[in-house]
Design an enzyme around this catalytic site. Sequence first.
Site, PDB file in Angstrom:
ATOM      1  N   HIS A  52      61.551  24.982 -28.223  1.00 63.07           N
ATOM      2  CA  HIS A  52      60.224  25.270 -27.686  1.00 63.07           C
ATOM      3  C   HIS A  52      59.180  24.388 -28.355  1.00 63.07           C
ATOM      4  O   HIS A  52      59.474  23.697 -29.337  1.00 63.07           O
ATOM      5  CB  HIS A  52      59.864  26.751 -27.843  1.00 63.07           C
ATOM      6  CG  HIS A  52      60.020  27.296 -29.219  1.00 63.07           C
ATOM      7  ND1 HIS A  52      59.323  26.832 -30.298  1.00 63.07           N
ATOM      8  CD2 HIS A  52      60.824  28.275 -29.702  1.00 63.07           C
ATOM      9  CE1 HIS A  52      59.662  27.509 -31.368  1.00 63.07           C
ATOM     10  NE2 HIS A  52      60.592  28.376 -31.051  1.00 63.07           N
TER      11      HIS A  52
HETATM   12  P1  TYD Z   1      61.434  32.894 -31.372  1.00 63.21           P
HETATM   13  O1  TYD Z   1      60.334  32.126 -32.037  1.00 63.21           O
HETATM   14  O2  TYD Z   1      61.403  33.004 -29.881  1.00 63.21           O
HETATM   15  O3  TYD Z   1      62.816  32.312 -31.883  1.00 63.21           O
HETATM   16  P2  TYD Z   1      63.803  31.270 -31.164  1.00 63.21           P
HETATM   17  O4  TYD Z   1      62.931  30.274 -30.467  1.00 63.21           O
HETATM   18  O5  TYD Z   1      64.609  30.674 -32.275  1.00 63.21           O
HETATM   19  O6  TYD Z   1      64.618  32.076 -30.222  1.00 63.21           O
HETATM   20  O7  TYD Z   1      61.438  34.362 -31.979  1.00 63.21           O
HETATM   21  C1  TYD Z   1      62.371  35.348 -31.559  1.00 63.21           C
HETATM   22  C2  TYD Z   1      61.649  36.668 -31.364  1.00 63.21           C
HETATM   23  O8  TYD Z   1      61.107  37.122 -32.606  1.00 63.21           O
HETATM   24  C3  TYD Z   1      60.480  36.554 -30.408  1.00 63.21           C
HETATM   25  O9  TYD Z   1      60.812  37.088 -29.162  1.00 63.21           O
HETATM   26  C4  TYD Z   1      59.387  37.404 -31.028  1.00 63.21           C
HETATM   27  C5  TYD Z   1      59.799  37.648 -32.445  1.00 63.21           C
HETATM   28  N1  TYD Z   1      58.890  37.001 -33.425  1.00 63.21           N
HETATM   29  C6  TYD Z   1      57.840  37.720 -33.938  1.00 63.21           C
HETATM   30  O10 TYD Z   1      57.605  38.891 -33.579  1.00 63.21           O
HETATM   31  N2  TYD Z   1      57.047  37.144 -34.893  1.00 63.21           N
HETATM   32  C7  TYD Z   1      57.245  35.871 -35.311  1.00 63.21           C
HETATM   33  O11 TYD Z   1      56.490  35.365 -36.199  1.00 63.21           O
HETATM   34  C8  TYD Z   1      58.328  35.100 -34.746  1.00 63.21           C
HETATM   35  C9  TYD Z   1      58.575  33.697 -35.164  1.00 63.21           C
HETATM   36  C10 TYD Z   1      59.124  35.720 -33.808  1.00 63.21           C
END
Ligand code: TYD
Length: 137
Positions: A52
Amino acid sequence: MCHFETKLVTLPKHTDPRGNLSFAENFKQVPFVIKRAYWIYDVPGGESRGGHAYKENEEFIIALSGSFDVILDDGTSKKCFSLNRSYYGLYVPKGVWREMDNFSTNSVALILSSTPYNEDDYIRNYEDYKTWLQYER
Ligand code: TYD
């Protein structure tokens, strides 16, 4: 060649027979004010995460344990960094597509961020990212 400004920072390292120590501070090793920290762990070996871009958020990524690759892409060029030491930090500017691949078993990634969590700041689809670069940036 990469057109975006990213940098792999070698963090201070205090070598000590009791165990080594490294650190990072706002506007010193980390080129922004840290508003948030999160970490990724228990990743099965070889797994990938985080395809992303963020519109505003900047990041500083450290492999606290183990190793993984961070692939950065500004829509024109790609650059890959292997993080495999606890005293390296990778600065990721806003507006860059980033993926984390090739996690070693038991690796731990610490991510320091310049903004609080905001789902609206994410671009999660690469085609949307290309469109955003062209028309919305
Ligand atoms: P995400 O950044 O989407 O991770 P990846 O891209 O590796 O799959 O994060 C996964 C989930 O975690 C996202 O749906 C929401 C939660 N999240 C939070 O609540 N706070 C945060 O600071 C982060 C980074 C993620």
